[in-house]
Design a protein around this motif. Structure first.
Motif, mmCIF file in Angstrom:
data_model
loop_
_atom_site.group_PDB
_atom_site.id
_atom_site.type_symbol
_atom_site.label_atom_id
_atom_site.label_comp_id
_atom_site.label_asym_id
_atom_site.label_seq_id
_atom_site.Cartn_x
_atom_site.Cartn_y
_atom_site.Cartn_z
ATOM 1 N N PHE A 214 0.828 -1.209 0.000
ATOM 2 C CA PHE A 214 0.000 0.000 0.000
ATOM 3 C C PHE A 214 0.860 1.256 0.000
ATOM 4 N N ILE A 215 2.049 1.192 0.609
ATOM 5 C CA ILE A 215 2.957 2.343 0.568
ATOM 6 C C ILE A 215 3.463 2.554 -0.854
ATOM 7 N N SER A 216 3.872 1.474 -1.497
ATOM 8 C CA SER A 216 4.333 1.580 -2.889
ATOM 9 C C SER A 216 3.218 2.077 -3.801
ATOM 10 N N ALA A 217 1.992 1.589 -3.587
ATOM 11 C CA ALA A 217 0.870 2.000 -4.436
ATOM 12 C C ALA A 217 0.600 3.494 -4.306
ATOM 13 N N PHE A 218 0.608 4.015 -3.089
ATOM 14 C CA PHE A 218 0.368 5.444 -2.907
ATOM 15 C C PHE A 218 1.504 6.277 -3.499
ATOM 16 N N ALA A 219 2.741 5.791 -3.357
ATOM 17 C CA ALA A 219 3.880 6.520 -3.935
ATOM 18 C C ALA A 219 3.753 6.598 -5.454
ATOM 19 N N TRP A 220 3.434 5.479 -6.085
ATOM 20 C CA TRP A 220 3.267 5.470 -7.542
ATOM 21 C C TRP A 220 2.067 6.307 -7.972
ATOM 22 N N LYS A 221 1.025 6.337 -7.154
ATOM 23 C CA LYS A 221 -0.143 7.143 -7.497
ATOM 24 C C LYS A 221 0.222 8.619 -7.600
ATOM 25 N N TYR A 222 1.037 9.094 -6.685
ATOM 26 C CA TYR A 222 1.476 10.489 -6.749
ATOM 27 C C TYR A 222 2.449 10.704 -7.900
ATOM 28 N N MET A 223 3.269 9.700 -8.196
ATOM 29 C CA MET A 223 4.196 9.831 -9.324
ATOM 30 C C MET A 223 3.451 9.907 -10.647
ATOM 31 N N GLN B 120 -0.571 16.360 -13.245
ATOM 32 C CA GLN B 120 -0.049 17.725 -13.190
ATOM 33 C C GLN B 120 1.256 17.829 -12.408
ATOM 34 N N TYR B 121 1.332 17.149 -11.267
ATOM 35 C CA TYR B 121 2.477 17.332 -10.397
ATOM 36 C C TYR B 121 3.384 16.095 -10.325
ATOM 37 N N GLY B 122 2.985 14.994 -10.924
ATOM 38 C CA GLY B 122 3.780 13.783 -10.828
ATOM 39 C C GLY B 122 5.121 13.884 -11.528
ATOM 40 N N ILE B 123 6.113 13.206 -10.982
ATOM 41 C CA ILE B 123 7.469 13.287 -11.528
ATOM 42 C C ILE B 123 7.555 12.647 -12.909
ATOM 43 N N ILE B 124 6.694 11.675 -13.195
ATOM 44 C CA ILE B 124 6.747 11.013 -14.498
ATOM 45 C C ILE B 124 6.339 11.982 -15.597
ATOM 46 N N ASN B 125 5.239 12.691 -15.424
ATOM 47 C CA ASN B 125 4.812 13.654 -16.441
ATOM 48 C C ASN B 125 5.748 14.852 -16.509
ATOM 49 N N GLN B 126 6.334 15.248 -15.392
ATOM 50 C CA GLN B 126 7.314 16.332 -15.424
ATOM 51 C C GLN B 126 8.521 15.938 -16.258
ATOM 52 N N ALA B 127 8.953 14.683 -16.132
ATOM 53 C CA ALA B 127 10.081 14.212 -16.932
ATOM 54 C C ALA B 127 9.711 14.143 -18.413
ATOM 55 N N LEU B 128 8.494 13.698 -18.704
ATOM 56 C CA LEU B 128 8.057 13.626 -20.098
ATOM 57 C C LEU B 128 7.973 15.022 -20.715
ATOM 58 N N ARG B 129 7.456 15.985 -19.953
ATOM 59 C CA ARG B 129 7.379 17.362 -20.471
ATOM 60 C C ARG B 129 8.757 17.956 -20.668
ATOM 61 N N ALA B 130 9.688 17.560 -19.815
ATOM 62 C CA ALA B 130 11.037 18.111 -19.910
ATOM 63 C C ALA B 130 11.744 17.699 -21.193
ATOM 64 N N VAL B 131 11.411 16.508 -21.711
ATOM 65 C CA VAL B 131 12.064 16.034 -22.944
ATOM 66 C C VAL B 131 11.157 16.224 -24.160
ATOM 67 N N GLY B 132 10.061 16.962 -23.983
ATOM 68 C CA GLY B 132 9.193 17.279 -25.108
ATOM 69 C C GLY B 132 8.231 16.200 -25.531
ATOM 70 N N LEU B 133 7.967 15.218 -24.673
ATOM 71 C CA LEU B 133 7.029 14.141 -25.004
ATOM 72 C C LEU B 133 5.655 14.450 -24.419
ATOM 73 N N TRP C 106 -2.540 9.677 -16.703
ATOM 74 C CA TRP C 106 -2.307 8.253 -16.483
ATOM 75 C C TRP C 106 -3.506 7.572 -15.821
ATOM 76 N N LEU C 107 -4.073 8.195 -14.822
ATOM 77 C CA LEU C 107 -5.103 7.543 -14.023
ATOM 78 C C LEU C 107 -6.504 8.046 -14.352
ATOM 79 N N GLY C 108 -6.684 8.566 -15.558
ATOM 80 C CA GLY C 108 -7.996 9.030 -15.994
ATOM 81 C C GLY C 108 -8.808 7.915 -16.623
ATOM 82 N N GLN C 109 -9.859 8.307 -17.313
ATOM 83 C CA GLN C 109 -10.763 7.348 -17.947
ATOM 84 C C GLN C 109 -10.233 6.984 -19.332
ATOM 85 N N SER C 110 -9.094 6.304 -19.365
ATOM 86 C CA SER C 110 -8.492 5.886 -20.630
ATOM 87 C C SER C 110 -7.683 4.624 -20.383
ATOM 88 N N ASP C 111 -7.155 4.061 -21.474
ATOM 89 C CA ASP C 111 -6.354 2.840 -21.362
ATOM 90 C C ASP C 111 -5.017 3.089 -20.678
#
Length: 292
Positions: free
Chosen positions: A117-126, A130-143, A148-153
């Motif tokens: 449950f600790i890992s799950a919550f950590a990944w949820k924030y990642m 808007q604020y997750g480190i994964i999307n920040q990294a993707l925006r930084a390299v122009g991707l 991620w956790l919306g109503q999509s695949d």
């Protein structure tokens, strides 16, 4: 000596299982179940096989069983294949002489040691759009940065990533133990005979891991098929990540009138699917000489 174990299994497993099977033949829900606090007797009735017919018909009001089963199979197949492939690759790397090998083993086992449950919550924030480190990294390299956790695949992709991160250490440790049990003389003989690295892997490593692989793959499929915590803690009640076990939970604990009968029907169907798979899997192993 065996009696205490039999009693514990009967109380914790067999009795709830029998009660769940009984519920599938009724229309029991929160409104008609017995409630001692309210001094209300049970008023549910027997409905025969109606619950099974309604669920297996694929009616959306009963969870769209077949599409949910397909999503469950995709989820299970993707996770187990990645668990095994990455775990085998890491196990083979750690089986070689390597500086700091003990430190690498500890670091790679860490995701398995941390509570899920600790890992799950950590990944949820990642994965936060808007604020997750994964999307920040993707925006930084122009991707593009998906929600991620919306109503999509992408939600299903996200929970697969989390489950793979959690499950690889177990697979790696199990396969590493299997690799260390393969006699080194077999590799030396194959090398003397001129076998290439791929041939040594195919004809020595994989057959040597057959017993371990058959066990961990079966366990991985059963655990992943019934994996509730990762999906529910990371994505919540998201229809794009709904698998059979999460829908059974939703039906049992959510809604104005909790439908215990349909939830129990899903539980029995999940058990049936896994029993059929385990039986077919065991027969396949017995044909290959693995008797268990």
């Amino acid at each position: 000596m065996v009696l205490p174990v039999v009693v514990v299994i009967a109380v914790l497993v067999l009795y709830p299982l029998a009660q769940g099977v009984f519920f599938t033949f009724t229309n029991i829900n929160e409104a008609n179940i017995a409630n001692p606090i309210l001094d209300r007797p049970a008023t549910y009735i027997s409905v025969g096989l109606r619950n099974y017919l309604n669920v297996l018909s694929g009616d959306p009001s009963y969870g769209s069983f077949w599409s949910t089963l397909a999503r469950t199979l995709i989820w299970t197949s993707a996770c187990v294949l990645l668990h095994y492939g990455i775990g085998l690759g890491l196990a083979m790397l750690l089986n070689r002489p390597l500086r700091g090998r003990s430190a690498y083993r500890v670091l790679l086992i860490l995701p398995w040691a941390v509570p899920a449950f600790i890992s799950a919550f950590a990944w949820k924030y990642m994965f936060n759009a808007q604020y997750g480190i994964i999307n920040q990294a993707l925006r930084a390299v122009g991707l593009p940065d998906p929600v991620w956790l919306g109503q999509s695949d992408w939600a299903l992709v996200a929970v697969i990533i989390v489950n793979v991160w959690l499950g690889v250490p177990f697979m790696m440790v199990s396969l590493l133990g299997g690799l260390q049990s393969i006699p080194g003389d077999l590799y030396e003989a194959a090398e003397v005979d001129g076998a290439t690295p791929w041939q040594r892997f195919r004809h020595v490593t994989l057959p040597g891991l057959r017993a371990v692989s058959s066990t961990v793959v079966l366990l991985g499929i059963i655990w992943t098929f019934n994996m509730f915590a990762v999906i529910y803690l990371v994505a919540g009640q998201n229809p794009n990540t709904r698998i059979l076990v999460t829908y059974a939970f939703e039906r049992f604990f959510s809604g104005a009138s909790r439908d215990y009968a349909v939830a129990s029907t899903y539980g029995v169907l999940i058990l049936s699917v896994l029993l059929v798979f385990a039986s077919v899997y065991r027969r396949a192993l017995r044909r290959q000489g693995e008797v268990w």
